[in-house]
Design an enzyme around this catalytic site. Structure first.
Site, PDB file in Angstrom:
ATOM      1  CB  ILE A  34      -0.954  -0.003   1.206  1.00 43.25           C
ATOM      2  CG1 ILE A  34      -1.990  -1.137   1.054  1.00 43.25           C
ATOM      3  CG2 ILE A  34      -1.663   1.341   1.350  1.00 43.25           C
ATOM      4  CD1 ILE A  34      -2.868  -1.340   2.285  1.00 43.25           C
ATOM      5  CG  ASP A  74      13.744   0.542  12.532  1.00 43.02           C
ATOM      6  OD1 ASP A  74      12.516   0.462  12.742  1.00 43.02           O
ATOM      7  OD2 ASP A  74      14.569  -0.251  13.045  1.00 43.02           O
ATOM      8  CE1 TYR A 170      -1.206  -5.593  11.067  1.00 41.69           C
ATOM      9  CE2 TYR A 170      -3.548  -6.120  11.156  1.00 41.69           C
ATOM     10  CZ  TYR A 170      -2.482  -5.481  10.538  1.00 41.69           C
ATOM     11  OH  TYR A 170      -2.694  -4.725   9.414  1.00 41.69           O
ATOM     12  CB  THR A 205       0.315  -6.098   0.008  1.00 40.78           C
ATOM     13  OG1 THR A 205       0.154  -6.275   1.436  1.00 40.78           O
ATOM     14  CG2 THR A 205      -0.712  -5.089  -0.489  1.00 40.78           C
TER      15      THR A 205
END
Length: 265
Positions: A34, A74, A170, A205
């Site tokens: 994305i 990062d 998550y 993805t």
């Protein structure tokens, strides 16, 4: 720093692809998925774009394809985030659009809460939530210097409803991101900084290759999408452009679901 003559020429030649002309954008996680699609679309819409990713080689390759600028960042490391923004600022690039998109999903390790290892929780939150916090923190500092801007977070249906029952780390990190977006939006609305969240669909993805390679698991997820298909990055680009530009000037603190109806049920 003004856009290059080539950018001005492109905008005049095709005004339909100049909605973000004179914008300076930074997109995290821009080496793939994305993030890459959004960064490429922003370039096509006339913006200067910094392709930020912890995969330095991937950022270089992605940026080179459109004439963007690679940034090694990062997002879980504040020193790296600070250095990324500082390097841009030194050349006159202070982003007035920031897309907070970098993320990880540790398939095979994330689990229901009773089975979840603390290390998996921490690794996920370090990137998805702490990374969002650090990216937003330093985006806001820059935007306060230039009089405002637009921050766009990449959320998830798992952060809105129980789509991530087996992905405790998550789903909770994305729920935290949604809360972060609303909080920052409220804090800075009177200073010209808008913050909104995009809720993408299940999008095929590299992040979800573990699902795309499992026909049964994929069928279960797609079956929960009223439009009965997986999302694509092309389905999402437009809402990011809208939220980055003046057409959404009165939108802040919002959650924009572009998920085939997944969170509407």
């Amino acid at each position: 720093m003004p856009d290059s003559p080539a950018d001005h020429h492109q905008a005049r030649r095709n005004p339909r692809t100049a909605r973000l002309h004179r914008r300076t954008a930074l997109v995290t996680g821009a080496a793939a998925g994305i993030g890459l699609a959004v960064a490429d679309r922003f370039r096509a819409e006339g913006a200067r774009v910094a392709y930020a990713d912890r995969d330095a080689a991937g950022a270089e390759t992605a940026a080179a394809a459109t004439g963007g600028r690679p940034v090694h960042m990062d997002v879980s490391d504040e020193a790296s985030v600070v250095a990324g923004y500082a390097g841009l600022a030194a050349d006159g690039w202070i982003p007035d659009v920031v897309v907070v998109n970098a993320g990880v999903q540790l398939f095979g390790h994330d689990a229901e809460v009773a089975e979840l290892d603390l290390d998996v929780w921490r690794r996920t939150h370090d990137v998805n939530l702490t990374g969002a916090f650090l990216t937003v923190k330093h985006a806001v500092r820059g935007m306060l210097r230039i009089g405002g801007g637009s921050i766009i977070l990449s959320g998830s249906p798992t952060g809105v409803r129980g789509e991530g029952a087996e992905f405790t780390a998550y789903a909770s990190s994305k729920a935290g991101m949604h809360g972060l977006g609303r909080t920052v939006a409220a804090a800075y609305a009177d200073r010209g900084i808008r913050v909104n969240t995009v809720i993408p669909p299940y999008t095929e993805t590299g992040l979800v290759s573990a699902i795309t390679g499992d026909p049964a698991a994929r069928a279960v997820i797609v079956g929960r999408i009223p439009m009965r298909r997986a999302g694509t990055t092309a389905d999402l680009e437009g809402v990011y452009v809208f939220l980055a530009g003046e057409e959404s000037a009165f939108a802040t603190g919002g959650a924009f679901a572009v998920d085939g109806g997944m969170t509407s049920l």
